[in-house]
Write a protein that holds these residues in place. Structure first.
Motif, PDB file in Angstrom:
ATOM      1  N   THR A  24       0.835  -1.211   0.000  1.00 30.80           N
ATOM      2  CA  THR A  24       0.000   0.000   0.000  1.00 30.80           C
ATOM      3  C   THR A  24       0.861   1.249   0.000  1.00 30.80           C
ATOM      4  O   THR A  24       0.371   2.343  -0.242  1.00 30.80           O
ATOM      5  N   LEU A  73      15.128   0.121 -15.118  1.00 32.73           N
ATOM      6  CA  LEU A  73      16.359   0.646 -14.528  1.00 32.73           C
ATOM      7  C   LEU A  73      17.562  -0.261 -14.804  1.00 32.73           C
ATOM      8  O   LEU A  73      18.651  -0.006 -14.332  1.00 32.73           O
ATOM      9  N   THR A  94      10.952   6.512  -0.385  1.00 34.66           N
ATOM     10  CA  THR A  94       9.997   5.667  -1.107  1.00 34.66           C
ATOM     11  C   THR A  94       8.665   6.384  -1.235  1.00 34.66           C
ATOM     12  O   THR A  94       8.043   6.383  -2.294  1.00 34.66           O
ATOM     13  N   ALA A 143       7.453   7.157  -4.967  1.00 38.64           N
ATOM     14  CA  ALA A 143       6.479   6.162  -5.432  1.00 38.64           C
ATOM     15  C   ALA A 143       5.039   6.625  -5.237  1.00 38.64           C
ATOM     16  O   ALA A 143       4.176   6.302  -6.027  1.00 38.64           O
ATOM     17  N   LEU A 144       4.773   7.366  -4.167  1.00 36.71           N
ATOM     18  CA  LEU A 144       3.387   7.720  -3.862  1.00 36.71           C
ATOM     19  C   LEU A 144       3.065   9.203  -4.043  1.00 36.71           C
ATOM     20  O   LEU A 144       2.124   9.562  -4.737  1.00 36.71           O
ATOM     21  N   ASN A 185       2.684   7.234 -12.037  1.00 37.01           N
ATOM     22  CA  ASN A 185       3.299   6.281 -11.123  1.00 37.01           C
ATOM     23  C   ASN A 185       4.804   6.508 -11.150  1.00 37.01           C
ATOM     24  O   ASN A 185       5.290   7.423 -11.805  1.00 37.01           O
ATOM     25  N   ILE A 186       5.523   5.654 -10.465  1.00 38.06           N
ATOM     26  CA  ILE A 186       6.969   5.895 -10.343  1.00 38.06           C
ATOM     27  C   ILE A 186       7.669   5.836 -11.699  1.00 38.06           C
ATOM     28  O   ILE A 186       8.641   6.542 -11.935  1.00 38.06           O
ATOM     29  N   LEU A 187       7.126   5.022 -12.611  1.00 39.13           N
ATOM     30  CA  LEU A 187       7.749   4.965 -13.936  1.00 39.13           C
ATOM     31  C   LEU A 187       7.602   6.300 -14.654  1.00 39.13           C
ATOM     32  O   LEU A 187       8.518   6.765 -15.326  1.00 39.13           O
ATOM     33  N   ILE A 224      10.184   8.565 -13.209  1.00 38.73           N
ATOM     34  CA  ILE A 224      11.531   8.283 -13.725  1.00 38.73           C
ATOM     35  C   ILE A 224      11.673   8.796 -15.158  1.00 38.73           C
ATOM     36  O   ILE A 224      12.686   9.375 -15.531  1.00 38.73           O
ATOM     37  N   ARG A 225      10.613   8.601 -15.940  1.00 37.99           N
ATOM     38  CA  ARG A 225      10.681   9.066 -17.333  1.00 37.99           C
ATOM     39  C   ARG A 225      10.827  10.583 -17.383  1.00 37.99           C
ATOM     40  O   ARG A 225      11.497  11.123 -18.248  1.00 37.99           O
ATOM     41  N   ILE A 258      16.405   8.522 -15.804  1.00 39.20           N
ATOM     42  CA  ILE A 258      16.607   7.156 -15.338  1.00 39.20           C
ATOM     43  C   ILE A 258      17.575   7.104 -14.157  1.00 39.20           C
ATOM     44  O   ILE A 258      17.464   6.259 -13.271  1.00 39.20           O
ATOM     45  N   GLY A 263      15.896   7.162 -10.845  1.00 47.98           N
ATOM     46  CA  GLY A 263      15.316   5.867 -10.481  1.00 47.98           C
ATOM     47  C   GLY A 263      16.367   4.971  -9.851  1.00 47.98           C
ATOM     48  O   GLY A 263      16.135   4.325  -8.830  1.00 47.98           O
ATOM     49  N   LYS A 264      17.533   4.972 -10.475  1.00 51.31           N
ATOM     50  CA  LYS A 264      18.630   4.154  -9.927  1.00 51.31           C
ATOM     51  C   LYS A 264      19.030   4.654  -8.545  1.00 51.31           C
ATOM     52  O   LYS A 264      19.383   3.876  -7.658  1.00 51.31           O
ATOM     53  N   ILE A 287      16.574   3.441  -5.852  1.00 49.23           N
ATOM     54  CA  ILE A 287      16.862   2.052  -5.497  1.00 49.23           C
ATOM     55  C   ILE A 287      18.179   1.967  -4.718  1.00 49.23           C
ATOM     56  O   ILE A 287      18.295   1.247  -3.722  1.00 49.23           O
ATOM     57  N   ARG A 324      17.712   3.184  -1.123  1.00 45.48           N
ATOM     58  CA  ARG A 324      17.054   2.145  -0.326  1.00 45.48           C
ATOM     59  C   ARG A 324      18.054   1.050   0.040  1.00 45.48           C
ATOM     60  O   ARG A 324      18.129   0.629   1.199  1.00 45.48           O
ATOM     61  N   ASP A 365      -0.042   9.250   3.935  1.00 53.37           N
ATOM     62  CA  ASP A 365       0.556   7.930   3.772  1.00 53.37           C
ATOM     63  C   ASP A 365      -0.001   6.963   4.811  1.00 53.37           C
ATOM     64  O   ASP A 365       0.749   6.383   5.596  1.00 53.37           O
ATOM     65  N   GLN A 381      -3.104  -3.418  -1.999  1.00 54.48           N
ATOM     66  CA  GLN A 381      -3.040  -2.070  -2.528  1.00 54.48           C
ATOM     67  C   GLN A 381      -4.448  -1.486  -2.505  1.00 54.48           C
ATOM     68  O   GLN A 381      -5.409  -2.194  -2.302  1.00 54.48           O
TER      69      GLN A 381
END
Lengths: 201, 504
Positions: free
Chosen positions: A138, A153, B106, B110-111, B128-130, B133-134, B138, B141-142, B145, B148, B467, B480
């Motif tokens: 979520t 990626l 995150t 992501a949210l 969304n996260i993609l 990143i776009r 890119i 995005g790396k 990750i 994290r 959140d 979700q």
């Protein structure tokens, strides 16, 4: 080929823990008969002892026939190095991160469709999969989105992902035990994944 | 009365649902955010050894086990009447900073980020996260990750396990830090600072420099003037791990400051018949319903709330950004403090400022000569019972990413748990969240006319900024939150359905 086996769920939420318990049982059986010459240090001995004990309690009843035989036959030192077992509680990005660097993934989770009898086992091959209880987060995203992001990626992700989902009966009450139906189902899942791992190797 | 239900279609138990009730005119009369309960956590804990609580409570939730672990171990310090050595406290706090960095990162990318970076009206398939990143590149995005991974490694190194850590013990920590580990952590902290600064600059470039997004943040859809809660240090600066709980009123004046052990004197919980959720409120002001203002006991505990209750940040770069946010959104009040920011969407900005603070403070802690000490444990000698009492009490709190988290245990004289109570981060915000959802719905449903496009997302934005951690607050792990809206007429017949993200 490197394989990761991931059990996902909440270990203290009754049937939600089926994935965690299944991966513990598979791992226990996987390490249970390490030959004595491999047990050079105490930690390995301890791990073996715990594994044997665990196998007795959780999967003893299904250590059986063909699947077990092929599992034992294939359980070489080399194959052990190629399989990793993970217990986790969150899906989404976290789940994708656990799969990074592996060629194959096997995921075990609980599911509540509400349409099938408790203990029904579903086997999905990604990307043909529904939301199981814990493969989505979520707080970030679902598994397909996380995998898409990972691929974008340039992260190496499994080309083959198999998801075993067990229809849960109780995901409302806190407890460390599975309900009877789910416990029985878990044994068959454990058996099948053992065979799957043997075939992989 | 018409009823609109927004229902996740995951078909999972433990899911949340939003019901919107319309009056006879077709305007929003009320909204309800309903989360089914999971049962028996207290019962599950009763009879167990108190020292097991940090590893039991951190399994409530897969997202913030670190927060539960810390609140629990602090409660045990009190229960056992033992003061951890300085190095142990610093190790706990250091780990906690690494956790905040991962969690806030995150959430933003992501949210929260997709609404701003991609746009609130962009198709969901891109929002969304993609999409982020776009748009941003890119490499970012790396870096998300990578951030994290680096910080998860720190958590695992210090906590013993990656997910459900085991390092916390009453009176300290189970392991000291080596020089090599400290050096690695310094490197991680420096990278975290760079990443936080980059994230704030991205927020500046893409959000604040875009008049449309800035207007969205400033728009009154997302404004609520409530009390705010957060933990502050002795100089009234934001602190996630230790300090006193401070509450300020909607004008920014300190209403009360107290030790978390006294929480029950200040906070009460309202039970509503239509949900299992309990709504905490300020006890002495009282429950006046889901309403704003100084006469209503409703308070909010979020990243924005923590900044609103604080006079300043404890680190240099975070302070610069803190000043910039308040100069932009509120300015100083008559009492010399910055006035609280009531624009709830600014919570995303506040979260990034906290990310920077966590990164900077992580480096401070790693550079602290004391943190490498081998003395990380004061061994307790049984639980600490009050004179002539045959039970012990332990209360501990930390700031979880989603708000103030309090654990409260009572044990017998042998340290066997008799009673457990928790107020988790998200729970603090249930009343404000319900109000934010209502406000968004009111703007989008007028005289029975539903602004279909964007309704789901605008309402989602209202609670996404908090959140909400349903896992924690209901002690469940739902799926979700894909949404379905059922719009019903007076007779309860559905005349319109809007769905998204169905798994069919």
């Amino acid at each position: 080929m490197k394989t990761v086996v991931i059990g996902i769920g909440n270990s203290i939420l009754s049937d939600d823990s089926v994935g965690i318990k299944a991966v513990q049982a598979i791992r226990a059986a996987f390490y249970a008969d390490e030959s004595k010459d491999e047990l050079k240090d105490e930690s390995k001995k301890m791990r073996r002892k715990e594994a044997v004990e665990f196998a007795k309690v959780h999967s003893g009843a299904v250590i059986e026939s063909a699947s077990q035989q092929c599992f034992i036959a294939q359980r070489s030192k080399q194959s052990r190095a190629n399989v990793k077992f993970i217990e986790t509680s969150t899906g989404g990005i976290n789940l994708m991160e656990h799969m990074a660097g592996f060629q194959r993934a096997v995921i075990i989770d609980a599911i509540v469709t509400g349409k099938h009898k408790a203990g029904t086992v579903f086997k999905f091959i990604y990307p043909d999969m529904p939301y199981t209880r814990n493969t989505v987060s979520t707080h970030d995203m679902d598994m397909p989105m996380a995998l898409e992001m990972g691929k974008y990626l340039g992260i190496t992700l499994p080309s083959e992902i198999v998801i075993f989902a067990v229809e849960a009966k109780d995901t409302v009450n806190f407890g460390e035990n599975l309900t009877g139906e789910v416990k029985t189902a878990m044994r068959s899942v454990v058996s099948e994944i053992k065979c799957l791992l043997a075939n992989y190797n | 009365m018409k009823k609109i239900s927004i229902d996740p279609v995951t078909r999972l138990e433990g899911h949340g649902r939003i019901d919107i009730f319309l009056d006879d005119e077709g305007n929003v009369e009320n909204t309800y955010f309903i989360v089914p309960e999971l049962r028996g956590f207290e019962q599950f804990c009763v009879g167990r050894l108190a020292e097991d609580m940090p590893v039991l409570t951190n399994r409530i939730c897969g997202v913030c086990p670190e927060a539960h672990h810390m609140a629990s171990v602090k409660a045990l310090d009190m229960l056992f009447g033992v003061e951890p050595p300085a190095a142990a406290k610093k190790i706990r706090e250091l780990l906690y900073m690494a956790f905040f960095v991962t969690d806030h990162t995150t959430h933003f990318y992501a949210l929260g980020g997709p609404d701003f970076i991609v746009g609130p009206d962009a198709p969901p398939s891109e929002r969304n996260i993609l999409g982020v990143i776009r748009k941003v590149g890119i490499d970012i995005g790396k870096e998300v990750i990578g951030t994290r991974a680096r910080n998860h490694h720190v958590i695992e190194m210090l906590g013993g396990r990656g997910v459900h850590l085991t390092g916390g013990l009453p009176g300290g920590w189970s392991k000291s830090l080596s020089k090599e580990e400290i050096e690695e952590i310094k490197d991680t902290a420096k990278k975290n600072i760079d990443f936080a600064l980059f994230s704030l600059k991205t927020f500046d470039d893409i959000v604040l420099n875009n008049p449309v997004y800035k207007e969205l943040i400033m728009s009154d859809i997302y404004v609520h003037k409530t009390y705010y809660m957060g933990t502050v240090d002795e100089n009234n600066r934001v602190n996630f791990y230790n300090g006193k709980i401070r509450i300020v009123d909607p004008e920014g004046n300190e209403y009360v400051k107290y030790d978390s052990a006294d929480y029950a004197e200040h906070i009460a919980e309202r039970v509503e018949p239509w949900t299992y959720l309990k709504y905490p409120y300020i006890k002495k002001i009282g429950w006046k319903g889901f309403v704003d203002g100084a006469d209503s006991g409703v308070y909010c505990a979020t990243p924005l709330s923590r900044l609103n209750v604080s006079d300043k940040m404890a680190t240099l770069l975070a302070q610069e950004n803190f000043e910039r946010m308040y100069d932009t959104l509120s300015g100083k009040g008559a009492n010399g403090r910055y006035k609280p920011v009531h624009h709830r969407l600014a919570t995303h900005w506040a979260r990034l400022i906290e990310l920077l603070y966590a990164a900077e403070h992580m480096l401070e802690l790693a550079n602290d000569g004391e943190i490498g000490s081998d003395n990380v444990r004061t061994i307790p000698n049984g639980v600490h019972c009050l004179p002539k009492a045959d039970e012990a009490v332990g209360i501990g709190s930390v700031e979880a990413p989603r708000g103030t988290l309090t654990h409260h245990y009572v044990s017998d004289k042998n340290g066997v748990i008799k009673k457990v109570n928790m107020i988790v981060g998200t729970t603090n915000n249930y009343a404000p969240m319900t109000m934010s959802i209502k406000r968004a719905a009111e703007k989008l449903i007028i005289k029975g006319k539903v602004v279909e496009e964007g309704l789901l997302n605008k309402i989602e934005m209202a609670f996404r900024l908090y959140d909400p951690c349903l896992s924690c607050s209901t002690h469940s792990l739902p799926g979700q939150m894909p949404l379905i809206i059922n719009i019903k007429n007076k007779d309860g017949e559905t005349f319109k359905t809007i769905t998204r993200n169905s798994w069919d």
